[in-house]
Design an enzyme around this catalytic site. Structure first.
Site, PDB file in Angstrom:
ATOM      1  N   ASN A   1       0.867  -1.179   0.000  1.00 19.01           N
ATOM      2  CA  ASN A   1       0.000   0.000   0.000  1.00 19.01           C
ATOM      3  C   ASN A   1       0.906   1.232   0.000  1.00 19.01           C
ATOM      4  OD1 ASN A   1      -1.833   2.024   0.493  1.00 19.01           O
ATOM      5  ND2 ASN A   1      -2.393   1.336   2.559  1.00 19.01           N
ATOM      6  N   TRP A   2       1.020   1.854  -1.157  1.00 16.53           N
ATOM      7  CA  TRP A   2       1.958   2.975  -1.275  1.00 16.53           C
ATOM      8  C   TRP A   2       1.416   4.271  -0.674  1.00 16.53           C
ATOM      9  CZ3 TRP A   2       4.420   2.490  -6.883  1.00 16.53           C
ATOM     10  CH2 TRP A   2       5.241   1.355  -6.906  1.00 16.53           C
ATOM     11  N   LYS A   3       0.145   4.273  -0.317  1.00 23.02           N
ATOM     12  CA  LYS A   3      -0.488   5.473   0.271  1.00 23.02           C
ATOM     13  C   LYS A   3      -0.210   6.702  -0.607  1.00 23.02           C
ATOM     14  CE  LYS A   3      -0.250   3.239   4.727  1.00 23.02           C
ATOM     15  NZ  LYS A   3      -0.212   3.359   6.169  1.00 23.02           N
TER      16      LYS A   3
ATOM     17  N   HIS B   1      -9.716   1.388   4.994  1.00 24.43           N
ATOM     18  CA  HIS B   1      -8.437   1.560   5.693  1.00 24.43           C
ATOM     19  C   HIS B   1      -8.637   2.522   6.867  1.00 24.43           C
ATOM     20  CE1 HIS B   1      -4.304   2.654   6.528  1.00 24.43           C
ATOM     21  NE2 HIS B   1      -3.942   1.576   5.873  1.00 24.43           N
TER      22      HIS B   1
ATOM     23  N   GLU C   1      -6.925   4.867   7.935  1.00 22.32           N
ATOM     24  CA  GLU C   1      -6.667   6.283   7.631  1.00 22.32           C
ATOM     25  C   GLU C   1      -7.887   6.917   6.965  1.00 22.32           C
ATOM     26  OE1 GLU C   1      -2.978   5.560   5.569  1.00 22.32           O
ATOM     27  OE2 GLU C   1      -2.056   5.007   7.481  1.00 22.32           O
TER      28      GLU C   1
ATOM     29  N   GLU D   1      -5.710  -4.847  10.520  1.00 25.51           N
ATOM     30  CA  GLU D   1      -4.672  -3.837  10.717  1.00 25.51           C
ATOM     31  C   GLU D   1      -4.925  -3.071  12.018  1.00 25.51           C
ATOM     32  OE1 GLU D   1      -2.673  -2.647   6.781  1.00 25.51           O
ATOM     33  OE2 GLU D   1      -4.439  -1.406   7.011  1.00 25.51           O
TER      34      GLU D   1
ATOM     35  N   GLY E   1       2.161   2.285  10.848  1.00 28.19           N
ATOM     36  CA  GLY E   1       3.139   3.364  10.718  1.00 28.19           C
ATOM     37  C   GLY E   1       3.838   3.731  12.017  1.00 28.19           C
TER      38      GLY E   1
ATOM     39  N   SER F   1       3.083  -2.018  10.483  1.00 28.27           N
ATOM     40  CA  SER F   1       4.530  -2.105  10.726  1.00 28.27           C
ATOM     41  C   SER F   1       5.102  -3.472  10.387  1.00 28.27           C
ATOM     42  CB  SER F   1       4.858  -1.714  12.178  1.00 28.27           C
ATOM     43  OG  SER F   1       4.474  -0.377  12.413  1.00 28.27           O
TER      44      SER F   1
ATOM     45  N   GLY G   1       2.665  -1.164   4.343  1.00 24.37           N
ATOM     46  CA  GLY G   1       2.752   0.256   3.983  1.00 24.37           C
ATOM     47  C   GLY G   1       4.195   0.662   3.763  1.00 24.37           C
ATOM     48  N   GLY G   2       4.785   1.283   4.803  1.00 20.65           N
ATOM     49  CA  GLY G   2       6.135   1.844   4.716  1.00 20.65           C
ATOM     50  C   GLY G   2       7.153   0.912   4.068  1.00 20.65           C
TER      51      GLY G   2
HETATM   52  P1  PGA Z   1       2.552   0.293   7.679  1.00 15.47           P
HETATM   53  O1  PGA Z   1       1.104   0.521   7.010  1.00 15.47           O
HETATM   54  O2  PGA Z   1       3.088  -0.991   7.141  1.00 15.47           O
HETATM   55  O3  PGA Z   1       3.361   1.496   7.244  1.00 15.47           O
HETATM   56  O4  PGA Z   1       2.358   0.254   9.151  1.00 15.47           O
HETATM   57  C1  PGA Z   1       0.257  -0.554   6.780  1.00 15.47           C
HETATM   58  C2  PGA Z   1      -1.034  -0.051   6.178  1.00 15.47           C
HETATM   59  O5  PGA Z   1      -1.505   1.012   6.600  1.00 15.47           O
HETATM   60  O6  PGA Z   1      -1.620  -0.670   5.275  1.00 15.47           O
END
Ligand code: PGA
Length: 256
Positions: free
Chosen positions: A9-11, A98, A100, A170, A176, A216, A237-238
Protein backbone atom coordinates in the site's frame (compact mmCIF):
# COMPACT_ATOMS: atom_id res chain seq x y z
CA UNK A 1 -5.16 -24.09 0.00
CA UNK A 2 -5.64 -20.39 0.59
CA UNK A 3 -3.87 -17.81 -1.50
CA UNK A 4 -0.80 -16.16 0.01
CA UNK A 5 -0.90 -12.45 -0.64
CA UNK A 6 1.68 -9.67 -0.27
CA UNK A 7 0.15 -6.27 -0.90
CA UNK A 8 2.08 -3.01 -0.98
CA UNK A 9 0.00 0.00 0.00
CA UNK A 10 1.96 2.97 -1.27
CA UNK A 11 -0.49 5.47 0.27
CA UNK A 12 0.14 9.10 -0.80
CA UNK A 13 3.76 8.50 -1.76
CA UNK A 14 5.86 8.43 -4.94
CA UNK A 15 5.65 10.75 -7.92
CA UNK A 16 5.03 8.97 -11.21
CA UNK A 17 8.74 8.64 -11.96
CA UNK A 18 9.62 7.47 -8.45
CA UNK A 19 6.78 4.96 -8.63
CA UNK A 20 7.93 3.61 -11.99
CA UNK A 21 11.48 3.14 -10.64
CA UNK A 22 10.20 1.38 -7.56
CA UNK A 23 7.79 -0.78 -9.53
CA UNK A 24 10.49 -1.78 -12.02
CA UNK A 25 12.90 -2.66 -9.24
CA UNK A 26 10.29 -4.82 -7.54
CA UNK A 27 9.27 -6.59 -10.73
CA UNK A 28 12.86 -7.23 -11.87
CA UNK A 29 13.69 -8.80 -8.51
CA UNK A 30 10.45 -10.76 -8.53
CA UNK A 31 11.30 -12.18 -11.95
CA UNK A 32 14.77 -13.10 -10.71
CA UNK A 33 13.49 -15.09 -7.76
CA UNK A 34 10.57 -16.63 -9.70
CA UNK A 35 8.35 -17.27 -6.74
CA UNK A 36 5.25 -19.26 -7.18
CA UNK A 37 2.29 -19.37 -4.88
CA UNK A 38 2.36 -15.73 -3.74
CA UNK A 39 0.08 -13.13 -5.24
CA UNK A 40 1.81 -9.73 -5.22
CA UNK A 41 -0.38 -6.64 -5.23
CA UNK A 42 0.66 -3.00 -5.49
CA UNK A 43 -1.67 -0.14 -4.66
CA UNK A 44 -0.37 3.14 -6.07
CA UNK A 45 -2.15 6.49 -6.34
CA UNK A 46 -5.35 6.65 -8.40
CA UNK A 47 -3.71 8.84 -11.02
CA UNK A 48 -0.99 6.28 -11.68
CA UNK A 49 -3.20 3.19 -11.88
CA UNK A 50 -3.36 2.91 -15.67
CA UNK A 51 0.40 3.32 -15.99
CA UNK A 52 1.14 0.55 -13.50
CA UNK A 53 -1.44 -1.74 -15.06
CA UNK A 54 0.40 -1.45 -18.37
CA UNK A 55 3.78 -2.00 -16.72
CA UNK A 56 2.44 -5.05 -14.85
CA UNK A 57 1.06 -6.50 -18.09
CA UNK A 58 4.45 -6.14 -19.73
CA UNK A 59 6.51 -8.13 -17.33
CA UNK A 60 4.78 -10.19 -14.68
CA UNK A 61 1.85 -11.06 -12.59
CA UNK A 62 1.73 -8.14 -10.16
CA UNK A 63 -1.86 -7.21 -9.55
CA UNK A 64 -2.78 -3.51 -9.34
CA UNK A 65 -5.14 -2.18 -6.69
CA UNK A 66 -6.64 1.22 -5.91
CA UNK A 67 -6.44 2.49 -2.34
CA UNK A 68 -10.03 3.65 -2.11
CA UNK A 69 -13.17 4.18 -4.20
CA UNK A 70 -16.37 6.16 -4.14
CA UNK A 71 -19.56 4.66 -2.75
CA UNK A 72 -21.44 6.27 -5.65
CA UNK A 73 -21.71 4.69 -9.05
CA UNK A 74 -21.34 7.87 -11.12
CA UNK A 75 -22.42 11.48 -11.39
CA UNK A 76 -21.74 14.91 -9.93
CA UNK A 77 -19.23 14.01 -7.21
CA UNK A 78 -16.26 16.22 -8.01
CA UNK A 79 -12.95 14.61 -7.18
CA UNK A 80 -14.38 11.16 -6.48
CA UNK A 81 -13.33 7.98 -8.29
CA UNK A 82 -15.90 5.25 -8.86
CA UNK A 83 -15.21 1.52 -8.93
CA UNK A 84 -16.14 1.58 -12.62
CA UNK A 85 -13.48 4.21 -13.37
CA UNK A 86 -10.93 2.15 -11.42
CA UNK A 87 -11.92 -0.97 -13.34
CA UNK A 88 -11.56 0.88 -16.64
CA UNK A 89 -7.83 1.41 -15.90
CA UNK A 90 -7.37 -2.35 -15.74
CA UNK A 91 -6.87 -2.38 -11.97
CA UNK A 92 -8.47 -5.43 -10.40
CA UNK A 93 -8.66 -4.62 -6.71
CA UNK A 94 -9.48 -1.86 -4.27
CA UNK A 95 -8.57 -1.31 -0.61
CA UNK A 96 -11.67 -0.34 1.35
CA UNK A 97 -12.09 0.83 4.94
CA UNK A 98 -8.44 1.56 5.69
CA UNK A 99 -8.14 3.12 9.15
CA UNK A 100 -6.67 6.28 7.63
CA UNK A 101 -9.87 6.66 5.59
CA UNK A 102 -11.98 5.96 8.68
CA UNK A 103 -10.01 8.45 10.78
CA UNK A 104 -9.18 11.35 8.45
CA UNK A 105 -12.20 11.15 6.15
CA UNK A 106 -14.79 10.03 8.69
CA UNK A 107 -15.71 6.88 6.83
CA UNK A 108 -18.41 4.97 8.66
CA UNK A 109 -19.12 1.24 8.59
CA UNK A 110 -22.25 2.04 6.56
CA UNK A 111 -20.29 3.95 3.93
CA UNK A 112 -17.69 1.19 3.82
CA UNK A 113 -20.43 -1.37 3.29
CA UNK A 114 -21.71 0.62 0.31
CA UNK A 115 -18.19 0.75 -1.15
CA UNK A 116 -17.77 -3.00 -0.69
CA UNK A 117 -21.10 -3.73 -2.37
CA UNK A 118 -20.42 -1.43 -5.30
CA UNK A 119 -16.90 -2.66 -5.86
CA UNK A 120 -18.05 -6.28 -5.96
CA UNK A 121 -20.89 -5.39 -8.30
CA UNK A 122 -18.34 -3.72 -10.58
CA UNK A 123 -16.07 -6.75 -10.58
CA UNK A 124 -13.27 -5.40 -8.39
CA UNK A 125 -11.87 -7.49 -5.54
CA UNK A 126 -12.19 -5.55 -2.29
CA UNK A 127 -9.42 -5.69 0.30
CA UNK A 128 -11.43 -4.88 3.39
CA UNK A 129 -9.53 -3.41 6.35
CA UNK A 130 -10.51 -3.63 9.98
CA UNK A 131 -8.63 -2.83 13.16
CA UNK A 132 -8.96 -1.62 16.73
CA UNK A 133 -7.41 1.41 18.40
CA UNK A 134 -4.92 1.21 21.24
CA UNK A 135 -7.60 2.29 23.74
CA UNK A 136 -10.03 -0.34 22.49
CA UNK A 137 -7.37 -3.01 22.97
CA UNK A 138 -6.41 -1.76 26.40
CA UNK A 139 -10.08 -1.92 27.41
CA UNK A 140 -10.35 -5.43 26.05
CA UNK A 141 -12.74 -4.25 23.35
CA UNK A 142 -10.63 -5.41 20.41
CA UNK A 143 -12.61 -8.54 19.58
CA UNK A 144 -15.89 -6.72 19.80
CA UNK A 145 -14.64 -3.86 17.65
CA UNK A 146 -13.51 -6.19 14.90
CA UNK A 147 -16.73 -8.19 15.08
CA UNK A 148 -18.79 -5.03 14.62
CA UNK A 149 -16.67 -3.70 11.76
CA UNK A 150 -16.79 -6.99 9.90
CA UNK A 151 -20.42 -7.78 10.48
CA UNK A 152 -21.59 -4.28 9.50
CA UNK A 153 -19.51 -4.04 6.33
CA UNK A 154 -19.44 -7.62 5.09
CA UNK A 155 -22.03 -9.88 6.64
CA UNK A 156 -24.94 -8.71 4.52
CA UNK A 157 -23.17 -10.09 1.48
CA UNK A 158 -24.52 -13.31 -0.01
CA UNK A 159 -21.94 -16.14 0.21
CA UNK A 160 -21.25 -15.92 -3.54
CA UNK A 161 -20.06 -12.33 -3.05
CA UNK A 162 -18.41 -12.75 0.34
CA UNK A 163 -15.99 -15.25 -1.13
CA UNK A 164 -14.59 -12.49 -3.38
CA UNK A 165 -13.39 -10.46 -0.38
CA UNK A 166 -9.85 -10.28 1.01
CA UNK A 167 -9.77 -9.29 4.69
CA UNK A 168 -6.91 -7.30 6.22
CA UNK A 169 -6.54 -7.03 9.98
CA UNK A 170 -4.67 -3.84 10.72
CA UNK A 171 -4.54 -2.78 14.37
CA UNK A 172 -4.50 1.03 14.27
CA UNK A 173 -1.83 1.24 16.95
CA UNK A 174 0.53 -0.74 14.72
CA UNK A 175 0.10 1.26 11.51
CA UNK A 176 3.14 3.36 10.72
CA UNK A 177 4.27 3.24 14.34
CA UNK A 178 7.05 0.66 14.11
CA UNK A 179 5.15 -1.30 16.77
CA UNK A 180 3.75 -4.42 15.11
CA UNK A 181 1.29 -6.82 16.68
CA UNK A 182 3.12 -9.79 18.12
CA UNK A 183 2.75 -13.02 16.13
CA UNK A 184 0.54 -14.32 18.98
CA UNK A 185 -1.72 -11.26 18.88
CA UNK A 186 -1.99 -11.51 15.09
CA UNK A 187 -2.78 -15.22 15.12
CA UNK A 188 -5.32 -14.80 17.91
CA UNK A 189 -7.21 -12.10 16.00
CA UNK A 190 -6.96 -13.80 12.61
CA UNK A 191 -8.28 -17.00 14.13
CA UNK A 192 -11.13 -15.05 15.70
CA UNK A 193 -11.96 -13.38 12.37
CA UNK A 194 -11.97 -16.77 10.66
CA UNK A 195 -14.30 -18.15 13.33
CA UNK A 196 -16.71 -15.23 12.76
CA UNK A 197 -16.70 -16.02 9.05
CA UNK A 198 -17.25 -19.69 9.79
CA UNK A 199 -20.25 -18.92 12.00
CA UNK A 200 -21.76 -16.78 9.26
CA UNK A 201 -20.77 -18.55 6.03
CA UNK A 202 -19.56 -21.98 7.06
CA UNK A 203 -16.27 -23.82 7.21
CA UNK A 204 -15.57 -23.98 3.51
CA UNK A 205 -15.76 -20.23 2.87
CA UNK A 206 -13.97 -19.43 6.16
CA UNK A 207 -11.17 -21.76 5.18
CA UNK A 208 -10.79 -20.12 1.78
CA UNK A 209 -10.85 -16.46 2.86
CA UNK A 210 -7.43 -14.77 2.80
CA UNK A 211 -6.79 -12.75 5.99
CA UNK A 212 -3.79 -10.42 5.76
CA UNK A 213 -1.94 -8.74 8.58
CA UNK A 214 -1.03 -5.03 8.36
CA UNK A 215 0.76 -2.67 10.71
CA UNK A 216 4.53 -2.10 10.73
CA UNK A 217 5.13 -5.35 8.89
CA UNK A 218 8.76 -5.49 7.76
CA UNK A 219 11.45 -7.98 6.82
CA UNK A 220 12.44 -8.43 10.47
CA UNK A 221 9.03 -9.48 11.75
CA UNK A 222 7.36 -10.91 8.63
CA UNK A 223 8.71 -14.42 9.08
CA UNK A 224 7.30 -14.79 12.59
CA UNK A 225 3.99 -13.25 11.55
CA UNK A 226 3.56 -15.41 8.43
CA UNK A 227 4.36 -18.62 10.29
CA UNK A 228 0.94 -18.43 11.90
CA UNK A 229 -1.66 -20.72 10.35
CA UNK A 230 -4.31 -18.01 10.02
CA UNK A 231 -2.04 -15.24 8.70
CA UNK A 232 -2.20 -15.48 4.92
CA UNK A 233 0.02 -12.56 4.05
CA UNK A 234 0.55 -8.88 4.62
CA UNK A 235 -0.78 -5.47 3.74
CA UNK A 236 2.45 -3.53 3.88
CA UNK A 237 2.75 0.26 3.98
CA UNK A 238 6.13 1.84 4.72
CA UNK A 239 8.21 -1.26 3.99
CA UNK A 240 6.67 -1.65 0.52
CA UNK A 241 8.30 1.63 -0.56
CA UNK A 242 11.69 -0.08 -0.50
CA UNK A 243 12.06 -2.77 -3.16
CA UNK A 244 14.64 -4.81 -1.28
CA UNK A 245 12.60 -4.77 1.90
CA UNK A 246 9.35 -5.64 0.11
CA UNK A 247 11.02 -8.52 -1.72
CA UNK A 248 12.34 -9.90 1.58
CA UNK A 249 8.81 -9.81 2.96
CA UNK A 250 7.47 -11.60 -0.14
CA UNK A 251 10.22 -14.22 0.19
CA UNK A 252 9.37 -14.88 3.82
CA UNK A 253 5.72 -15.30 2.87
CA UNK A 254 6.66 -17.82 0.18
CA UNK A 255 8.77 -19.73 2.69
CA UNK A 256 6.01 -20.08 5.28
P1 PGA B 1 2.55 0.29 7.68
O1 PGA B 1 1.10 0.52 7.01
O2 PGA B 1 3.09 -0.99 7.14
O3 PGA B 1 3.36 1.50 7.24
O4 PGA B 1 2.36 0.25 9.15
C1 PGA B 1 0.26 -0.55 6.78
C2 PGA B 1 -1.03 -0.05 6.18
O5 PGA B 1 -1.51 1.01 6.60
O6 PGA B 1 -1.62 -0.67 5.28
Amino acid sequence: MRKKIAAGNWKMNTTLLQGIDLFNEISIRLNEIQLSGVQVIIAPSFVHLAKFVSLARLNNSICISAQNCSHEEKGAFTGEVSPEIIKSTGAEMVIIGHSERRKYFNESDELIEQKINLSIKTGLTPIFCCGESEIQRSQNQHFNTIKLQISKALFNLPPTDFCKVIVAYEPIWAIGTGKNATPEQAQEMHHYIRSLIEDKYGMHIAGATPILYGGSCNSENSDALFKNPDVDGGLVGGASLNAEEFIKIIRSLAAN
